[in-house]
Scaffold this active site. Structure first.
Site, PDB file in Angstrom:
ATOM      1  N   GLY A 131      41.875  30.910  18.833  1.00 41.20           N
ATOM      2  CA  GLY A 131      42.796  31.989  19.180  1.00 41.20           C
ATOM      3  C   GLY A 131      42.090  33.323  19.093  1.00 41.20           C
ATOM      4  N   CYS A 132      42.809  34.324  18.702  1.00 34.44           N
ATOM      5  CA  CYS A 132      42.277  35.683  18.597  1.00 34.44           C
ATOM      6  C   CYS A 132      41.067  35.721  17.670  1.00 34.44           C
ATOM      7  CB  CYS A 132      43.389  36.587  18.057  1.00 34.44           C
ATOM      8  SG  CYS A 132      42.827  38.197  17.503  1.00 34.44           S
ATOM      9  N   PHE A 133      39.944  36.249  18.153  1.00 36.17           N
ATOM     10  CA  PHE A 133      38.748  36.263  17.307  1.00 36.17           C
ATOM     11  C   PHE A 133      38.871  37.209  16.128  1.00 36.17           C
ATOM     12  CE2 PHE A 133      36.395  38.469  21.105  1.00 36.17           C
ATOM     13  CZ  PHE A 133      37.086  39.663  20.935  1.00 36.17           C
TER      14      PHE A 133
END
Length: 181
Positions: A11-13
């Site tokens: 997902g979002c880094f």
């Protein structure tokens, strides 16, 4: 000291970077893009979902302090590996759950880690094991995001603290914060 690298997309880094920056034995975490077709993609391009890249992190860790298998166990426990091409409200292939092994040994360990994690999730794990392609570092403002701008970002404030609590509870002996508490 023996340094190894893990490349993971969950997902979002910003969120996965924040978790691994709190893990004992982790030397560095870099946010970037992997698994796509466009050379040197930008954040804006990756966010469209048209480049094929995943937001990912590259974790350098000391194998004398933590194993690759333990890195994977933390990874699979601190994001939802049962969501296909999304994490929560982040939807698209750029937010897929994937492991990018650096060797045949890492690939075997990834398969083992997924098997170990299966009983912890009520739905099937969809984390993909993808070939290690070219790594593209994200723009500077994405690096160490949680330590800076992330502290004022409502999205980060909603998503990252629960992930850190899970790390510190479930992996207290592996968490820098948990080890000092």
């Amino acid at each position: 000291m023996s340094i190894e690298t893990a490349t993971l997309a969950g997902g979002c880094f910003w969120c996965t970077e924040a978790v691994f920056n709190d893990v004992i034995g982790v030397q560095s975490v870099e946010s970037g893009y992997i698994g796509g077709t466009k050379e040197n993609p930008t954040y804006k391009e990756v966010c469209t979902g048209t480049t094929g890249h995943a937001e990912a992190i590259r974790v350098s860790f000391d194998t004398d302090q933590i194993s690759y298998g333990e890195i994977l166990d933390i990874f699979l426990a601190t994001h939802d590996p049962t969501q296909l091409n999304r994490q929560g409200n982040d939807i698209g292939t750029q937010y897929r759950s994937a492991i990018f092994p650096h060797s045949a040994e890492q690939e075997r360990e990834a398969l083992d880690a997924i098997e170990r994690a299966r009983p912890d999730w009520p739905e099937p794990i969809v984390t993909a094991i993808e070939p290690l392609g070219e790594w593209w570092s994200a723009e500077d403002y994405h690096q160490e995001y949680w330590q800076g701008d992330g502290q004022r970002n409502p999205y980060c404030l909603a998503v990252i603290p629960p992930k850190l609590r899970k790390l510190r509870k479930s992996f207290a002996a592996r968490s820098k914060e948990g080890a000092t508490a």
